[in-house]
Design a protein around this motif. Structure first.
Motif, PDB file in Angstrom:
ATOM      1  N   VAL A 192     -11.938  15.271 -27.294  1.00  0.00           N
ATOM      2  CA  VAL A 192     -10.375  14.370 -26.722  1.00  0.00           C
ATOM      3  C   VAL A 192      -9.067  15.097 -26.427  1.00  0.00           C
ATOM      4  CG1 VAL A 192      -8.249  12.832 -27.489  1.00  0.00           C
ATOM      5  CG2 VAL A 192     -10.778  11.845 -27.013  1.00  0.00           C
ATOM      6  N   ILE A 193      -9.151  16.321 -27.742  1.00  0.00           N
ATOM      7  CA  ILE A 193      -8.152  17.434 -28.078  1.00  0.00           C
ATOM      8  C   ILE A 193      -8.450  18.217 -27.356  1.00  0.00           C
ATOM      9  CG2 ILE A 193      -7.137  16.338 -29.823  1.00  0.00           C
ATOM     10  CD1 ILE A 193      -8.235  19.077 -31.761  1.00  0.00           C
ATOM     11  N   LEU A 194      -9.372  19.014 -26.809  1.00  0.00           N
ATOM     12  CA  LEU A 194      -9.891  19.816 -26.584  1.00  0.00           C
ATOM     13  C   LEU A 194      -9.501  20.614 -24.938  1.00  0.00           C
ATOM     14  CD1 LEU A 194     -12.511  22.178 -26.382  1.00  0.00           C
ATOM     15  CD2 LEU A 194     -13.755  20.500 -24.752  1.00  0.00           C
ATOM     16  N   HIS A 195      -9.403  20.108 -24.103  1.00  0.00           N
ATOM     17  CA  HIS A 195      -8.142  20.036 -22.922  1.00  0.00           C
ATOM     18  C   HIS A 195      -6.981  20.956 -23.398  1.00  0.00           C
ATOM     19  CE1 HIS A 195      -7.613  16.204 -22.516  1.00  0.00           C
ATOM     20  NE2 HIS A 195      -6.289  16.471 -22.361  1.00  0.00           N
ATOM     21  N   ASP A 196      -6.099  20.510 -24.218  1.00  0.00           N
ATOM     22  CA  ASP A 196      -5.177  20.943 -24.537  1.00  0.00           C
ATOM     23  C   ASP A 196      -4.760  20.933 -25.942  1.00  0.00           C
ATOM     24  OD1 ASP A 196      -3.293  19.136 -22.537  1.00  0.00           O
ATOM     25  OD2 ASP A 196      -3.637  16.834 -23.482  1.00  0.00           O
ATOM     26  N   SER A 197      -5.197  21.268 -26.464  1.00  0.00           N
ATOM     27  CA  SER A 197      -5.348  21.744 -27.483  1.00  0.00           C
ATOM     28  C   SER A 197      -5.630  23.201 -28.064  1.00  0.00           C
ATOM     29  CB  SER A 197      -4.910  21.096 -29.001  1.00  0.00           C
ATOM     30  OG  SER A 197      -3.843  19.854 -29.026  1.00  0.00           O
ATOM     31  N   ILE A 198      -7.110  23.435 -27.754  1.00  0.00           N
ATOM     32  CA  ILE A 198      -7.511  24.817 -27.789  1.00  0.00           C
ATOM     33  C   ILE A 198      -7.936  25.431 -26.820  1.00  0.00           C
ATOM     34  CG2 ILE A 198     -10.284  25.044 -28.366  1.00  0.00           C
ATOM     35  CD1 ILE A 198     -10.264  22.406 -29.661  1.00  0.00           C
ATOM     36  N   LEU A 199      -8.558  24.995 -25.124  1.00  0.00           N
ATOM     37  CA  LEU A 199      -9.332  25.068 -24.209  1.00  0.00           C
ATOM     38  C   LEU A 199      -7.549  26.687 -23.691  1.00  0.00           C
ATOM     39  CD1 LEU A 199     -11.443  23.552 -22.089  1.00  0.00           C
ATOM     40  CD2 LEU A 199     -12.141  25.523 -23.353  1.00  0.00           C
ATOM     41  N   PRO A 200      -6.826  26.173 -24.098  1.00  0.00           N
ATOM     42  CA  PRO A 200      -5.728  27.195 -23.784  1.00  0.00           C
ATOM     43  C   PRO A 200      -5.292  28.083 -24.196  1.00  0.00           C
ATOM     44  CG  PRO A 200      -5.110  25.050 -22.988  1.00  0.00           C
ATOM     45  CD  PRO A 200      -6.027  24.713 -23.968  1.00  0.00           C
ATOM     46  N   TYR A 201      -5.301  28.479 -25.507  1.00  0.00           N
ATOM     47  CA  TYR A 201      -5.350  29.415 -26.276  1.00  0.00           C
ATOM     48  C   TYR A 201      -6.626  30.218 -26.519  1.00  0.00           C
ATOM     49  CZ  TYR A 201      -1.257  26.129 -26.576  1.00  0.00           C
ATOM     50  OH  TYR A 201      -0.444  25.580 -26.640  1.00  0.00           O
ATOM     51  N   MET A 202      -7.889  29.958 -25.631  1.00  0.00           N
ATOM     52  CA  MET A 202      -8.997  30.951 -25.715  1.00  0.00           C
ATOM     53  C   MET A 202      -9.178  31.979 -24.981  1.00  0.00           C
ATOM     54  SD  MET A 202     -11.806  27.805 -27.049  1.00  0.00           S
ATOM     55  CE  MET A 202     -13.315  29.300 -27.236  1.00  0.00           C
ATOM     56  N   ASN A 203      -9.339  33.117 -25.399  1.00  0.00           N
ATOM     57  CA  ASN A 203      -9.649  34.307 -24.151  1.00  0.00           C
ATOM     58  C   ASN A 203     -10.202  33.963 -23.302  1.00  0.00           C
ATOM     59  OD1 ASN A 203      -7.027  35.812 -25.708  1.00  0.00           O
ATOM     60  ND2 ASN A 203      -8.498  36.015 -27.171  1.00  0.00           N
ATOM     61  N   GLU A 204     -11.596  33.219 -23.956  1.00  0.00           N
ATOM     62  CA  GLU A 204     -12.565  32.808 -22.678  1.00  0.00           C
ATOM     63  C   GLU A 204     -12.914  31.641 -23.023  1.00  0.00           C
ATOM     64  OE1 GLU A 204     -15.937  36.043 -22.541  1.00  0.00           O
ATOM     65  OE2 GLU A 204     -14.495  36.960 -24.695  1.00  0.00           O
TER      66      GLU A 204
END
Length: 508
Positions: A266-278
Motif C-alpha cells: 500500500v505504501i510502496l509507490h509513495d514512501s519506498i520506490l521514490p527514495y530508492m537508487n534502483e
C-alpha cells in the motif's frame, strides 16, 4: 516523597564530591525496584549522568575492563573516570532492559532518558578522535535504543510512535536506518525463513513512517553537527538513499506475515520506490507477493506497473498475470473497488493490442453472468470505456448475424494466455443476455451497447464503491406514482344505473 528526597540527596552528594562516588549504587539499585521507585531512579540517573557527560567526567576512548582499570599505570583521575564510565554503562544496560517493562510510563521514560544520553554523547563524545574526519556519533548507544524498540514477542507500536519525533533529525534517521538493517540481519538469519510476526511488525512500524528528504538542501535538521559535517556521509542525500534502500531490501527479502505484505504494498509507490537508487531491485519481492493471491496479488501488480512505466522495467507477463486474477470472486470481494480502479489504470493505454483488450472484455462479460447488480452497474460502463479506447474491439458487438450466426462460442474461458483465448472471434452475447436482467437499472445499462457509444468515457469512480444496500435503499425511497387500473373511471358501484337508482330513492 521520602524516596525522591533521598535520591535528590544522593545525587547532590555524588555530584558534590568524588569521595561520595559509591553512593551511585544507591540510585542504580532502585532501577530494579517497584514502578514508582524505577521512575524516580531513572529521572535521577538522567540528571546525574547528564551532568557527568557535560562536565567531561566520564572516560573517553576504548574503556578497559573494570579490573584492568585499577592498575597502577592509570592516574587517580583516570581511575575515577573509568569507574564512573562503567557505572554509566550499567545505567544504560538497565534502561535498555526497562524498555521492555510492563508499565508504559517506565518504557517511555527509559526511552527518553537514553535519547537524552544520545544527544549528550553526540555533543560530548566518549569516542576518542583518532584522525580528522572520524565520526564520533554514538551509534552503539542508538543501536541499543533501536533494539529496545524491536522486541521479538510483543507489539511495541505505541513506544515506536513515541520515538517518531526523534526521526525528524536527519542524523538520527540515518543511523536508525543503519541500526535497523543491522538488527534485521542479526535476528532474521536465525529464523530459517520462519516469519517473526511481532518483530517484523515492529520493524515495519518503525520504518514505514520514515520521511525521507527529496533534495540535499532539505537536510538541515541535525541533532548535532560536527566541525567537518559537510564531508561526512550523514550529510549526503545519496548516502541516505543507499542506506534506505539497503534497509528495505534486507527487510523484504525475508518471508513476511501475510498481513504485512498488504501494508508494505500500500505504501510502496509513495514512501519506498521514490527514495530508492534502483527501484527495480524490488522485482523479487513483488513476484513473491503476487504469488500470495487476492488483494495482495493485485497490489503487487500495481508495484510492477509503476516499475514498468516509470523505471523502464521489462516484464512481459504483466497483463497475463492481471488476466489470471479475473475469477468469479472479483465481483464479490471487499477490495473490488481497488481492483477495478487499478485495472482501469492498467488498461488505460490506447496502444494495447486489440486481442488483449478483447480477452479482458470477454472474460469480464462472462463472469458478469453471476455478478450481483451493484457490480454489474459498475462493470458495464467499465467495458464501454474499453470499447471507446479500442474501437477495433467493437467487432464483439457488431459482428454480422451476432451470436445467432455461431454454432458455439469460440472464446476459450479456461485459456490462461490472452492471445490464445480467441476472444476477438467471439461476440458479446453475455451483455445481450443482461438486457433481460431482473434489475431494471442493469437491463437499461446493458442496452446502451445497442446504440452508438459517445466518445466521452463514463466516469466510473462513483460506481466503484456501490453496494447492494445502496441499491435497495434507492428502490425503497422511490416515490410511488398512481398507476391507472381502468381505461374509464367508475363513478359508482353499478355505474350510471347506480346514479338513476339514487335519484328515485333519495331519503328525506
Amino acid at each position: 516523597m521520602a524516596r525522591a528526597a533521598a535520591l535528590a540527596s544522593c545525587l547532590e552528594a555524588v555530584l558534590g564530591s568524588r569521595s561520595n562516588a559509591n553512593r551511585v549504587f544507591e540510585i542504580l539499585e532502585l532501577l530494579a525496584g517497584q514502578e514508582e521507585e524505577v521512575l524516580c531512579a531513572a529521572r535521577t540517573c538522567s540528571r546525574l549522568f547528564g551532568a557527568l557527560l557535560e562536565r567531561r567526567e566520564l572516560f573517553v576512548g576504548q574503556l578497559p575492563a573494570e579490573e584492568a582499570s585499577l592498575a597502577d599505570n592509570y592516574s587517580a583521575e583516570d581511575k575515577y573516570k573509568m569507574w564512573m564510565r562503567h557505572r554509566y554503562n550499567d545505567c544504560v544496560d538497565c534502561l535498555a532492559e526497562l524498555m521492555g517493562h510492563d508499565a508504559f510510563q517506565v518504557k517511555e521514560l527509559s526511552l527518553c532518558t537514553l535519547m537524552k544520553f544520545v544527544e549528550l554523547e553526540a555533543q560530548y563524545p566518549l569516542i576518542k578522535v583518532e584522525w580528522k574526519g572520524s565520526l564520533t556519533f554514538p551509534r552503539e548507544l542508538l543501536k541499543v535504543v533501536v533494539d529496545g524498540l524491536l522486541p521479538l514477542n510483543e507489539d511495541a507500536s505505541l513506544l515506536i510512535s513515541r520515538f517518531q519525533e526523534y526521526m525528524e533529525y536527519d542524523d538520527i534517521r540515518y543511523f536508525v536506518i543503519k541500526a535497523v538493517t543491522e538488527s534485521i540481519g542479526q535476528v532474521m538469519q536465525k529464523t530459517k525463513e520462519r516469519p517473526l510476526p511481532f518483530y517484523q511488525q515492529n520493524v515495519f512500524s518503525l520504518i514505514s513512517p520514515i520521511n525521507m528528504p527529496n533534495k540535499e538542501c532539505d537536510m538541515v535538521r541535525f541533532m548535532v553537527k560536527q566541525d567537518n559535517w559537510e564531508e561526512l556521509k550523514v550529510s549526503k542525500l545519496q548516502a541516505h538513499k543507499q542506506a534506505f534502500e539497503k534497509m528495505w531490501l534486507s527487510f523484504l527479502k525475508h518471508k513476511l506475515p501475510t498481513g504485512l505484505y498488504k501494508k508494505v504494498l500500500v505504501i510502496l509507490h509513495d514512501s519506498i520506490l521514490p527514495y530508492m537508487n534502483e527501484p527495480t531491485l524490488m522485482i523479487d519481492f513483488l513476484t513473491v507477493a503476487y504469488g500470495i493471491g487476492g488483494a495482495i496479488s493485485l497490489l503487487a501488480l500495481n508495484g510492477l506497473f509503476i516499475l514498468i512505466h516509470q523505471h523502464n522495467l521489462e516484464y512481459p507477463d504483466f497483463f497475463k498475470k492481471l488476466y489470471s486474477l479475473l475469477d468469479p470472486s472479483i465481483y464479490h470481494v471487499k477490495y473490488r473497488a481497488r481492483f477495478f480502479h487499478l485495472a482501469d489504470l492498467f488498461l488505460s493505454s490506447s496502444h494495447l493490442p486489440a486481442y488483449l483488450v478483447a480477452a479482458f472484455i470477454k472474460r469480464l462479460s462472462r463472469l458478469a453472468l453471476t455478478a450481483p447488480p451493484e457490480a454489474l452497474l459498475m462493470v458495464i460502463p467499465f467495458i464501454c470505456n474499453l470499447f471507446r479506447r479500442h474501437p477495433a474491439c467493437k467487432v464483439l458487438v457488431h459482428r454480422p448475424n451476432g451470436p445467432e450466426g455461431m454454432s458455439e462460442d469460440p472464446y476459450i474461458m479456461e485459456e490462461e494466455e490472452p492471445s490464445e483465448s480467441r476472444a476477438l472471434e467471439s461476440s458479446l452475447w453475455e451483455i445481450q443476455s443482461l438486457q433481460n436482467h431482473y434489475h431494471p437499472d442493469v437491463a437499461k445499462a446493458a442496452a446502451i451497447l445497442n446504440q452508438s457509444l459517445s466518445e466521452i468515457e463514463d466516469d466510473i469512480s462513483g460506481l466503484l464503491e456501490l453496494s447492494g444496500y445502496e441499491l435497495f435503499d434507492k428502490e425503497v425511497k422511490k416515490k410511488a406514482v398512481d398507476v391507472p387500473l381502468e381505461f374509464e373511471q367508475v363513478r359508482g358501484l353499478f355505474g350510471k344505473k347506480n346514479d338513476i337508482f339514487a335519484e328515485h330513492f333519495t331519503l328525506d
